[in-house]
Design an enzyme around this catalytic site. Structure first.
Site, PDB file in Angstrom:
ATOM      1  N   THR A   1       0.854  -1.192   0.000  1.00  0.00           N
ATOM      2  CA  THR A   1       0.000   0.000   0.000  1.00  0.00           C
ATOM      3  C   THR A   1       0.890   1.242   0.000  1.00  0.00           C
ATOM      4  O   THR A   1       1.969   1.230   0.583  1.00  0.00           O
ATOM      5  CB  THR A   1      -0.906  -0.023   1.248  1.00  0.00           C
ATOM      6  OG1 THR A   1      -1.777  -1.151   1.152  1.00  0.00           O
ATOM      7  CG2 THR A   1      -1.746   1.247   1.364  1.00  0.00           C
TER       8      THR A   1
ATOM      9  N   ASP B   1       8.579   3.459   4.745  1.00  0.00           N
ATOM     10  CA  ASP B   1       8.830   4.859   5.114  1.00  0.00           C
ATOM     11  C   ASP B   1      10.302   5.084   5.431  1.00  0.00           C
ATOM     12  O   ASP B   1      10.824   6.168   5.195  1.00  0.00           O
ATOM     13  CB  ASP B   1       7.943   5.236   6.306  1.00  0.00           C
ATOM     14  CG  ASP B   1       6.477   5.101   5.946  1.00  0.00           C
ATOM     15  OD1 ASP B   1       6.048   5.803   5.005  1.00  0.00           O
ATOM     16  OD2 ASP B   1       5.778   4.283   6.543  1.00  0.00           O
TER      17      ASP B   1
ATOM     18  N   GLU C   1      -0.234  -5.178   6.158  1.00  0.00           N
ATOM     19  CA  GLU C   1       1.073  -5.275   5.485  1.00  0.00           C
ATOM     20  C   GLU C   1       1.997  -6.246   6.221  1.00  0.00           C
ATOM     21  O   GLU C   1       2.712  -7.042   5.596  1.00  0.00           O
ATOM     22  CB  GLU C   1       1.735  -3.893   5.404  1.00  0.00           C
ATOM     23  CG  GLU C   1       1.037  -2.973   4.414  1.00  0.00           C
ATOM     24  CD  GLU C   1       1.557  -1.538   4.451  1.00  0.00           C
ATOM     25  OE1 GLU C   1       1.380  -0.839   3.454  1.00  0.00           O
ATOM     26  OE2 GLU C   1       2.120  -1.113   5.476  1.00  0.00           O
TER      27      GLU C   1
END
Ligand code: 5RP
Length: 262
Positions: free
Chosen positions: A33, A92, A111
């Site tokens: 995602t 990230d 995830e």
């Protein structure tokens, strides 16, 4: 998104496009995602429609499921797949051991479940995501709505004895309301600045009542495909200990988002 892509978007695109080569006919593949994972889903959709690629995709969010169906990917649930050959997802932050912070898009729970149920997890990221120490990006933790403020206070108190630089946390918002995950939970973002011992922190946070999961992915990622704005890609495989360089040409016709609104 329309017009000329920024260098970061080009970097995300080339990482995603190169990582799409990992997908082979007959595989069951976890689909991540986020904006980089969305490039991947579009690239794979193109290969399904135009190249005859046949695989089953297990999305990690309703957003990804919607996009995957839209581009022609055969979507199944994790329970239908049971186990996956491969998961490809964004991150990230990633460090030299390929430990990650994930959850910037709020999908960390699915995830992590999907990546853990995969023979291999490949992260796709622009070079700006590489860090020496995890923690500059706020660490997301998913908490159940019941008593979330008490959970937040407990988490902050626990952080006093952890090897971190900051201890503040904020409830993630969606406009004027708390952000709600696909599982109906909230996200607390922990502003830690630097995480000295990610493995220990992950274990301690997950022991707290009210916490469902945290965004630290420790020993889950096997390889990273790093994209650069000039089309270069670097593939690092932590198990093989290999580093490969490649370059992809970016054509305007590659902008698979030109037909989409921003
Ligand atoms: C979503 C995630 C994303 O993979 C992460 O936030 C990276 O997103 P992007 O590719 O948009 O930078 O963990 O929960």
């Amino acid at each position: 998104m329309s017009g000329e892509l920024s260098p970061i978007d080009k970097a995300k695109f080339v990482a995603a496009k190169r990582a799409a080569d990992y997908v082979e006919d007959g595989m069951r593949v976890g689909l991540g995602t986020g904006s980089t994972a969305a490039w991947l889903v579009r690239c794979l959709g193109e290969q399904v429609r135009e190249g005859g690629l046949r695989f089953k995709g297990v999305p990690t969010s309703t957003r990804t499921a919607d996009l995957a169906r839209e581009v022609g990917i055969d979507v199944i649930s994790l329970d239908e797949a049971k186990w996956l050959d491969l998961t490809i997802d964004g991150a990230d932050e990633f460090d030299g051991s390929l430990n990650l912070i994930k959850g910037g898009g709020g999908a960390l729970l699915q995830e992590k479940i999907v990546a853990t149920a995969s023979d291999q997890m490949v992260v796709i990221a622009d070079i700006g995501k590489e860090v020496e120490h995890l923690g500059a990006f706020p660490l997301p933790i998913e908490v159940i709505p019941f008593g979330w403020q008490t959970t937040q206070a407990l988490v902050e108190e626990t952080l006093v004895s952890m090897d971190v630089l900051g201890r503040q946390s904020t409830l993630r918002m969606n406009g004027s309301r708390p952000f709600v995950t696909d599982e109906g939970n909230h996200i607390l973002d922990l502003h830690l600045q630097r995480i000295g011992n990610p493995r220990q922190l992950s274990l301690v946070i997950n022991q707290m009542p009210g916490v469902v999961e945290n965004g630290l992915f420790i020993d889950i990622c096997d390889a990273v495909v790093i994209g650069y704005g000039d089309g270069r890609v670097e593939l690092r495989d932590i198990n093989e200990g290999t580093v490969e360089q490649d370059r992809l040409d970016f054509l305007e016709s590659d902008n698979l988002f030109t037909d989409l609104a921003d």
